[in-house]
Write a protein that holds these residues in place. Sequence first.
Motif, mmCIF file in Angstrom:
data_model
loop_
_atom_site.group_PDB
_atom_site.id
_atom_site.type_symbol
_atom_site.label_atom_id
_atom_site.label_comp_id
_atom_site.label_asym_id
_atom_site.label_seq_id
_atom_site.Cartn_x
_atom_site.Cartn_y
_atom_site.Cartn_z
ATOM 1 N N LYS A 146 -36.952 -58.079 0.439
ATOM 2 C CA LYS A 146 -36.152 -56.850 0.523
ATOM 3 C C LYS A 146 -34.750 -57.105 1.079
ATOM 4 N N ALA A 147 -33.827 -56.293 0.604
ATOM 5 C CA ALA A 147 -32.464 -56.289 1.144
ATOM 6 C C ALA A 147 -32.107 -54.839 1.453
ATOM 7 N N ALA A 148 -31.206 -54.654 2.417
ATOM 8 C CA ALA A 148 -30.833 -53.283 2.796
ATOM 9 C C ALA A 148 -29.325 -53.102 2.722
ATOM 10 N N ILE A 149 -28.930 -51.947 2.201
ATOM 11 C CA ILE A 149 -27.511 -51.565 2.264
ATOM 12 C C ILE A 149 -27.453 -50.369 3.209
ATOM 13 N N VAL A 150 -26.943 -50.626 4.406
ATOM 14 C CA VAL A 150 -26.867 -49.566 5.419
ATOM 15 C C VAL A 150 -25.481 -48.928 5.300
ATOM 16 N N ASP A 151 -25.438 -47.789 4.622
ATOM 17 C CA ASP A 151 -24.145 -47.209 4.241
ATOM 18 C C ASP A 151 -23.765 -46.051 5.171
ATOM 19 N N GLN A 152 -23.480 -46.384 6.408
ATOM 20 C CA GLN A 152 -23.067 -45.339 7.352
ATOM 21 C C GLN A 152 -21.751 -44.692 6.913
ATOM 22 N N LEU A 153 -20.904 -45.465 6.227
ATOM 23 C CA LEU A 153 -19.609 -44.923 5.793
ATOM 24 C C LEU A 153 -19.773 -43.771 4.805
ATOM 25 N N SER A 154 -20.925 -43.710 4.137
ATOM 26 C CA SER A 154 -21.117 -42.636 3.162
ATOM 27 C C SER A 154 -21.322 -41.285 3.840
ATOM 28 N N TYR A 155 -21.354 -41.295 5.160
ATOM 29 C CA TYR A 155 -21.536 -40.037 5.910
ATOM 30 C C TYR A 155 -20.387 -39.068 5.631
ATOM 31 N N THR A 156 -19.200 -39.622 5.348
ATOM 32 C CA THR A 156 -18.066 -38.757 4.992
ATOM 33 C C THR A 156 -17.583 -39.106 3.593
ATOM 34 N N LEU A 164 -14.683 -39.295 2.635
ATOM 35 C CA LEU A 164 -13.488 -40.120 2.745
ATOM 36 C C LEU A 164 -13.769 -41.602 2.503
ATOM 37 N N MET A 165 -14.871 -42.088 3.058
ATOM 38 C CA MET A 165 -15.151 -43.520 2.999
ATOM 39 C C MET A 165 -16.273 -43.863 2.023
ATOM 40 N N GLY A 180 -11.047 -49.923 4.352
ATOM 41 C CA GLY A 180 -12.271 -49.682 3.594
ATOM 42 C C GLY A 180 -12.262 -50.353 2.227
ATOM 43 N N SER A 181 -11.151 -50.193 1.507
ATOM 44 C CA SER A 181 -11.106 -50.736 0.146
ATOM 45 C C SER A 181 -11.173 -52.266 0.145
ATOM 46 N N TYR A 182 -10.551 -52.898 1.153
ATOM 47 C CA TYR A 182 -10.564 -54.359 1.208
ATOM 48 C C TYR A 182 -11.959 -54.887 1.529
ATOM 49 N N THR A 183 -12.618 -54.248 2.474
ATOM 50 C CA THR A 183 -13.949 -54.751 2.858
ATOM 51 C C THR A 183 -14.934 -54.573 1.709
ATOM 52 N N ASP A 184 -14.795 -53.494 0.958
ATOM 53 C CA ASP A 184 -15.686 -53.287 -0.191
ATOM 54 C C ASP A 184 -15.480 -54.380 -1.242
ATOM 55 N N VAL A 216 3.351 -44.330 -5.221
ATOM 56 C CA VAL A 216 2.671 -44.203 -3.930
ATOM 57 C C VAL A 216 1.306 -44.883 -4.029
ATOM 58 N N THR A 217 1.010 -45.709 -3.055
ATOM 59 C CA THR A 217 -0.314 -46.335 -2.988
ATOM 60 C C THR A 217 -1.039 -45.741 -1.783
ATOM 61 N N ILE A 218 -2.243 -45.250 -2.022
ATOM 62 C CA ILE A 218 -2.997 -44.632 -0.928
ATOM 63 C C ILE A 218 -4.228 -45.493 -0.636
ATOM 64 N N LEU A 219 -4.288 -45.937 0.602
ATOM 65 C CA LEU A 219 -5.383 -46.824 1.004
ATOM 66 C C LEU A 219 -6.440 -46.042 1.778
ATOM 67 N N THR A 220 -7.669 -46.517 1.682
ATOM 68 C CA THR A 220 -8.710 -45.919 2.524
ATOM 69 C C THR A 220 -8.448 -46.362 3.963
ATOM 70 N N PRO A 221 -8.878 -45.590 4.948
ATOM 71 C CA PRO A 221 -8.639 -45.994 6.334
ATOM 72 C C PRO A 221 -9.447 -47.240 6.686
ATOM 73 N N SER A 222 -9.131 -47.792 7.829
ATOM 74 C CA SER A 222 -9.873 -48.963 8.284
ATOM 75 C C SER A 222 -11.289 -48.548 8.676
ATOM 76 N N VAL A 223 -12.185 -49.534 8.661
ATOM 77 C CA VAL A 223 -13.573 -49.199 8.983
ATOM 78 C C VAL A 223 -13.806 -49.345 10.492
ATOM 79 N N GLY A 224 -13.056 -48.608 11.241
ATOM 80 C CA GLY A 224 -13.301 -48.522 12.685
ATOM 81 C C GLY A 224 -12.159 -48.959 13.571
ATOM 82 N N ASP A 225 -11.136 -49.600 12.987
ATOM 83 C CA ASP A 225 -10.079 -50.132 13.843
ATOM 84 C C ASP A 225 -9.356 -49.024 14.601
ATOM 85 N N GLU A 226 -9.347 -47.835 14.031
ATOM 86 C CA GLU A 226 -8.669 -46.735 14.709
ATOM 87 C C GLU A 226 -9.677 -45.828 15.410
ATOM 88 N N GLY A 227 -10.590 -46.458 16.098
ATOM 89 C CA GLY A 227 -11.582 -45.722 16.865
ATOM 90 C C GLY A 227 -11.782 -46.400 18.201
#
Lengths: 331, 222
Positions: free
Chosen positions: A90-100, A102-103, A268-272, B164-175
Amino acid sequence: MKRKTRPRTRKERKRQKIEARIKRQKIEAQRRTEKNKARTKRENIITTSFLIGIFVCIPISGYFAYHLLIPLLNPTIEPPNLTTESNKIKAAIVDQLSYTDLMANKTFVDEATSILQEAGYEVDYIDGQRVTVEFYRELGIKDYRLIILRVHSVLGENKTPPLALFTSEPHSTSRYRYEQRQNQTTRVYFTSDVYNDTTKYFGVTSKFIEERMYGDFQNATIIMMGCDGFRYVGYDLLGNEYYWGDMAMAFIERGAKVYISWTGGVLGSYTDAATIHLLRDLITQRKTVWESVINTWKEGHWDPYHLSRLQYYPQEARDYKIPEVEKYDPG
Amino acid sequence: METTKIRKKTTLAISTLLFLTMISTVMAQTTTLSVYPASVTKQINQNFTIDIRVDDVDDLWTFQINIQWNSAKIECTDNEVHAPWSNWRCWFNETDNTAGTYFLVVNAEDPAVPFSTTTPVSLVTLTYRTKAAGSTPIEFIYETVLGDYPYADPIPHSTADGSVTILTPSVGDEGISEPVSEHELMAPYFRIAVSATLISIAVVPTVIIGCRIYNNRRKKER
């Protein structure tokens, strides 16, 4: 001066005697009444003080007793007995970012799931709503061999460790009191209005992973997609760049084989994008951890805004290749 | 031989003349209408401003601007017109965030002086808010018009779009992660303790006094 007259008759003497006795008795009674009154008053004061004392002391002593004793009490909870129905790896994708919204990134989830399924994994997708403190507590007993943590992660004030992984569980001082007192869970929130979210959530620290989590990771690979998975420290004795991460150490301490994360903040976009590339290298092309991480970086998957890139821990995992699903040790 | 030389010289002179004419024509048409800055990178839910600038223009008396963007990515929240005259009238100043368009028509009125400049000057500042990750152009559409004095004859010009390029926010850096203090954890219990104490201080004497009054009454009744 008036002289006392002697009683003339016997009758008079008797009456005088009676009057004197009555007078004495009256004085005695009066004195006794006054004494009783004083005693009653004294008793009342003592009773009142005693009762007030008791009522005051009980809550105060209760408060201090609780205050002193609770750090000593380590609530141990029995781990739930989870029985796995399938024998699949098994593998897991823990997608806490999907809570909003926005992410949330459905494309990422679909792609990652597809890569894992093609390699023969059974994929559990955990959406944002389900990422709670209890979920993290049970993460180690669910028998995952690869865990993708698509979560927000934050450091303390002035970017100091420990790192905390976001849950989607709103923070409260009345829950997980022991864990909060031990800094195993913290209060995490966003400081930028970019997120449009002012809610404070529970975060789990590396201490929670080390001390409060059930089970262990059985040589699992952990990909932590959040910010600051590693901190740059300097150069080691061999002249290599040295990164340190309390979360990395905690996962390895609990049995993970390798922990891969970012050396700083990441969008977010870079890490994805980087994680998809990393998964293809690790799983589909079966490259070593080092090759996959470096290749992902070289292919342009790094964060130019935070100047961060993927890194792995420990160094011994450099040449580790994630085994093919059929070759996993079932034990 | 002599004739050939003369011909060559004549050809060279004509070529030079033609080249210079072309250069001067190109140099003359340098009036530009542009989006400034040409490229903007922002995160979601952030504000930014752009200017619509005119550069190298003579006797400007009127202008009409039509621009368009992807309304799913950004929305225009404000505009500020900077007409370069002392006296002017705004005929249209309309923002449509559903279609993602902005339309502006302004002209100078007497006794204003026609506007000339050789450096970029902002005609309008637009404020936007980013909505979703991705990118969008901010481009001139239909016909942009620059008119001169006095009959608003079109001034030849070029346009330069922006993006215009719109980026998603960082995954926690601004928290931030903060431990919860002992004081905060104990606060609810402390409040209960204080309340109980205050209640007991009030209740105990009341009960005692009540009992005594009751006893006294009973004694009197006897």
